[in-house]
Design an enzyme around this catalytic site. Sequence first.
Site, PDB file in Angstrom:
ATOM      1  CE  LYS A   1      -4.364  -1.674   1.775  1.00 50.82           C
ATOM      2  NZ  LYS A   1      -5.411  -1.560   2.793  1.00 50.82           N
TER       3      LYS A   1
ATOM      4  CE  LYS B   1      -4.757  -8.810  -1.950  1.00 51.34           C
ATOM      5  NZ  LYS B   1      -5.139  -8.484  -0.634  1.00 51.34           N
TER       6      LYS B   1
ATOM      7  CE  LYS C   1     -12.679  -5.221  -0.231  1.00 50.41           C
ATOM      8  NZ  LYS C   1     -13.481  -5.055   0.984  1.00 50.41           N
TER       9      LYS C   1
HETATM   10  P1  AMP Z   1     -10.622  -6.888   2.512  1.00 55.13           P
HETATM   11  O1  AMP Z   1     -11.277  -6.772   1.213  1.00 55.13           O
HETATM   12  O2  AMP Z   1      -9.170  -6.570   2.424  1.00 55.13           O
HETATM   13  O3  AMP Z   1     -11.326  -6.221   3.625  1.00 55.13           O
HETATM   14  O4  AMP Z   1     -10.657  -8.451   2.823  1.00 55.13           O
HETATM   15  C1  AMP Z   1     -11.760  -9.095   3.401  1.00 55.13           C
HETATM   16  C2  AMP Z   1     -11.499 -10.565   3.557  1.00 55.13           C
HETATM   17  O5  AMP Z   1     -11.395 -11.201   2.276  1.00 55.13           O
HETATM   18  C3  AMP Z   1     -10.182 -10.909   4.278  1.00 55.13           C
HETATM   19  O6  AMP Z   1     -10.394 -12.017   5.111  1.00 55.13           O
HETATM   20  C4  AMP Z   1      -9.249 -11.267   3.167  1.00 55.13           C
HETATM   21  O7  AMP Z   1      -8.242 -12.150   3.567  1.00 55.13           O
HETATM   22  C5  AMP Z   1     -10.194 -11.936   2.174  1.00 55.13           C
HETATM   23  N1  AMP Z   1      -9.699 -11.807   0.789  1.00 55.13           N
HETATM   24  C6  AMP Z   1      -9.424 -10.661   0.130  1.00 55.13           C
HETATM   25  N2  AMP Z   1      -9.004 -10.909  -1.127  1.00 55.13           N
HETATM   26  C7  AMP Z   1      -9.018 -12.274  -1.265  1.00 55.13           C
HETATM   27  C8  AMP Z   1      -8.693 -13.163  -2.337  1.00 55.13           C
HETATM   28  N3  AMP Z   1      -8.283 -12.714  -3.522  1.00 55.13           N
HETATM   29  N4  AMP Z   1      -8.827 -14.502  -2.122  1.00 55.13           N
HETATM   30  C9  AMP Z   1      -9.240 -14.966  -0.914  1.00 55.13           C
HETATM   31  N5  AMP Z   1      -9.569 -14.186   0.122  1.00 55.13           N
HETATM   32  C10 AMP Z   1      -9.458 -12.850  -0.030  1.00 55.13           C
END
Ligand code: AMP
Length: 327
Positions: free
Chosen positions: A110, A192, A195
């Site tokens: 980031k 990965k 979002k």
């Molecule tokens: P965030 O969008 O960063 O708030 O992530 C929310 C949850 O989704 C967290 O538990 C992350 O580890 C999981 N996560 C985010 N991106 C991925 C991905 N590409 N594959 C699997 N889990 C994900």
Amino acid sequence: MRIFSGIQPSGEIHIGNYLGALKQWLQLQEKNECVFCIVDLHSITVPYQTSTFKKRILEKAITYLAVGLDPKKTIIFVQSQVPEHTELSWLLSTVTSIGDLLRMTQYKEKSKKYKKQINAGLLNYPILMAADILLYQTEAVPVGKDQAQHIELTREIGRRFNQKFGQTFKIPKTFLPKKGAKIMSLTEPEKKMSKTDSPQSCIFLFEKPKMIRKKIITAQTDSGKEIKYNPSSKPGISNLLTIYSIFSDIPIAKIEKEFKGKGYKIFKEKLAELLIEKLEPFRRKKKELENQQALLEKILEDGKKRAQIIASQTMKKVRKNMGLGKI
Ligand code: AMP
Ligand code: TRP
């Protein structure tokens, strides 16, 4: 078991979030005491729009409910509404080493991405996350693989605190899904699914059928035409196979057999159909919830109260053990 996890209100939820986190939450809520948070204070460490922020938070509450989290079984609340999170975060910062914060992969990524606006919050982000988790005497944290390092640090912070100030926190375990802990980008399958990347690289949970088809058909695949799982030589097709396997509940080996000699196009069309079918109930539920603002507010208010009861108990203990509080 007490379970805690959270998702940031920034960006739209995609199938990576669902498979990495939400899907596990649904199973866990049946037999455990679950606390699921919308972590708005984490999102403000990068640039965001204040005018739409509340709407984004409500959207996440809708998402939690649309996938099937049940507020009767589970505590659902917004992080900033329970101020104990920020208080504990400050206290934990005194047992956190800067070196540990600087080596966090997410911080490195980031701070590269937001070069001109690296604020202390971005560096301290994992301390707030440790506070979220330790505050609830959490035993397990279901997340995707990208968060495993943060939970390792949470354990370290918890251990150091307990050592220095006496037994205060439970030390939580990381709970990764067996499959789907890291769903990859559709356009760059070495990265990965995220979002904050291009919309083309993600299938959103509430994506319209037309877009699902388009994104899957144009997803990056590898040279050759065999449907074979091999993440190092065929990252694109392996990612699609993983997605297919989890949504269909069919083992990868069986899918490979089914599509033997059929080529990428037929496989992708079938995968698009599968996703359209499996995501449909989420789209439907989301529509139903969209004009129920009063209900959502009530669920979040109720969640906040229930969360605060646990949080304030832990904080009493923390203040006492640290020699703080009433003079
Ligand atoms: P965030 O969008 O960063 O708030 O992530 C929310 C949850 O989704 C967290 O538990 C992350 O580890 C999981 N996560 C985010 N991106 C991925 C991905 N590409 N594959 C699997 N889990 C994900
Ligand atoms: N940092 C997590 C993410 O980006 C979100 C998060 C904040 C979280 N606090 C948490 C996840 C506590 C699990 C537990 O995905």
